[in-house]
Design an enzyme around this catalytic site. Sequence first.
Site, PDB file in Angstrom:
ATOM      1  N   HIS A 144       0.849  -1.196   0.000  1.00 32.31           N
ATOM      2  CA  HIS A 144       0.000   0.000   0.000  1.00 32.31           C
ATOM      3  C   HIS A 144       0.877   1.234   0.000  1.00 32.31           C
ATOM      4  O   HIS A 144       1.840   1.320   0.762  1.00 32.31           O
ATOM      5  CB  HIS A 144      -0.905   0.025   1.246  1.00 32.31           C
ATOM      6  N   SER A 155      -8.758   3.369   8.622  1.00 33.98           N
ATOM      7  CA  SER A 155      -9.325   3.471   7.278  1.00 33.98           C
ATOM      8  C   SER A 155      -8.518   2.628   6.290  1.00 33.98           C
ATOM      9  O   SER A 155      -9.064   1.827   5.524  1.00 33.98           O
ATOM     10  CB  SER A 155      -9.337   4.952   6.866  1.00 33.98           C
ATOM     11  N   ARG A 208     -15.732  12.494   7.914  1.00 30.42           N
ATOM     12  CA  ARG A 208     -14.441  13.130   8.254  1.00 30.42           C
ATOM     13  C   ARG A 208     -14.139  14.263   7.287  1.00 30.42           C
ATOM     14  O   ARG A 208     -13.637  15.316   7.674  1.00 30.42           O
ATOM     15  CB  ARG A 208     -13.319  12.084   8.193  1.00 30.42           C
ATOM     16  N   LYS A 241      -9.360  -1.827   5.012  1.00 29.57           N
ATOM     17  CA  LYS A 241      -9.504  -2.251   3.615  1.00 29.57           C
ATOM     18  C   LYS A 241      -8.432  -3.281   3.269  1.00 29.57           C
ATOM     19  O   LYS A 241      -8.683  -4.238   2.536  1.00 29.57           O
ATOM     20  CB  LYS A 241      -9.413  -1.027   2.699  1.00 29.57           C
ATOM     21  N   ASP A 287     -16.036   2.414   6.245  1.00 29.61           N
ATOM     22  CA  ASP A 287     -14.988   3.411   5.980  1.00 29.61           C
ATOM     23  C   ASP A 287     -15.519   4.495   5.052  1.00 29.61           C
ATOM     24  O   ASP A 287     -15.237   5.680   5.234  1.00 29.61           O
ATOM     25  CB  ASP A 287     -13.756   2.737   5.349  1.00 29.61           C
TER      26      ASP A 287
HETATM   27  N1  URA Z   1      -6.358   6.994   2.624  1.00 22.01           N
HETATM   28  C1  URA Z   1      -7.371   6.255   3.129  1.00 22.01           C
HETATM   29  O1  URA Z   1      -7.755   5.229   2.582  1.00 22.01           O
HETATM   30  N2  URA Z   1      -7.952   6.681   4.277  1.00 22.01           N
HETATM   31  C2  URA Z   1      -7.565   7.789   4.941  1.00 22.01           C
HETATM   32  O2  URA Z   1      -8.117   8.103   5.971  1.00 22.01           O
HETATM   33  C3  URA Z   1      -6.519   8.546   4.393  1.00 22.01           C
HETATM   34  C4  URA Z   1      -5.933   8.127   3.238  1.00 22.01           C
END
Ligand code: URA
Length: 434
Positions: A82, A183, A168, A187, A161
């Site tokens: 990631h 977050s 947010r 995933k 999320d």
């Molecule tokens: N990328 C994400 O997937 N979530 C966040 O909160 C910030 C960056």
Amino acid sequence: MRMYDLIYTKKQGGALSPEQIAFWVRGAADGSLPDEQSAALLMAICWRGMDTEETLALTLAMRDSGQRLDLSSIPGLKVDKHSTGGVGDKTTLILGPIVAACGVPCPMFSGRGLGHTGGTVDKFAAIPGLKVELSEAEFLRSLRETRFANSAQTADIAPADKKLYALRDITATVESIPLITASIMSKKLAGGADALVLDVKCGPTAFMKTLDEARALAQSMVAVGTAHGMQIRALITRMDAPLGWAIGNALEVMESVEILRGEHGDSELAQMSFRLAAEMLIMGGAARTLEAALSTVRASIQDGTALATLRRFVALNGGDALALDDFRRLPQPGQIIEVRADRAGRVAAIDGRALGLLAMDLGAGRRDRKDVLDLGVGIRLHIQVGSKIEKNDKIFTIYTKRDAQVASAEFLRTLDVLPEIARERPWLLETVNC
Ligand code: URA
């Protein structure tokens, strides 16, 4: 359980239990709790933070709000990567096929670009016909047959999320280490990989501007992954100038293919991609040491197996694999404009964020989530930080479809040109282990 009590506890600096966190996430996702209460709790978390146990509980509750991929039918340790995102970051297109070619299954879910940052899904979408939203069966078939799978994140993965991120976004609570951690990690855990390499970008073009911020995010994600029993490691890498020579989707496919062909082997982009791939090979059990892993990576480039893996992945998922050998089959721009230097000197800095926004204005990126991209447009950089330039040298080539008045001055303003500069710019700033 009352949501009021959760908000009050966090406001006072207390810790929430896993049950309380699960109650909140379920209620936020199914709409049974009012958004105002979720917004209040998000703000309290922003100020008061969360410890590792709370962050892990939030991550797991968000992961469990949707579908989880079961990769157990695929043999071997599955390793994902990631990146927190930047400009010109096409490392997934390079390292996915490399890692797969070296024997380690590489399942990846990617995002679309927004604002100045690009998204891997958009880059893959520049390959004509390639399906970028795979069903679960298609994802597993790709992983089984090519050891590489990449798909856009589906709505079924961690839907909580999506809901919480939207809140947010409008309540100035995006910048919170535990909320960002949960977050991203929810995933990633839903994606089902056994191990994860994180590329946490750091610098003025990145989400995390300072090394302290980047380190805090890396440590938080590594702590949550480790507490969950996942193999996880983070590299903190510099993100100021764009990564590589291309910004724009088809252009970035071309640059990735060139690296898989063995070109630009000494570039920062190649070195970073090879290092991330090597870390993935070690985690997947295909190499013991970094040296051995890097030499396996380089061998997959030299013998053509990495590029052959990308071709097989593209063909299997409906794409035009011939476009990887004949770039005229990729989306083309309407016009090509050259921007030349207005002075001589050395390039001391390139503002990646500003160039990312200019690329977005050309149509390579999205100002709004609903924008439709021009996949052929973008910017080619003929310089990098440290380049010596003379007046009138070619600096950028702009690929545009619009009748846009490309104002050369705007592009040149992204450069800092000095008579002389000191050049010591490591791309790898730090590594973070459990
Ligand atoms: N990328 C994400 O997937 N979530 C966040 O909160 C910030 C960056």
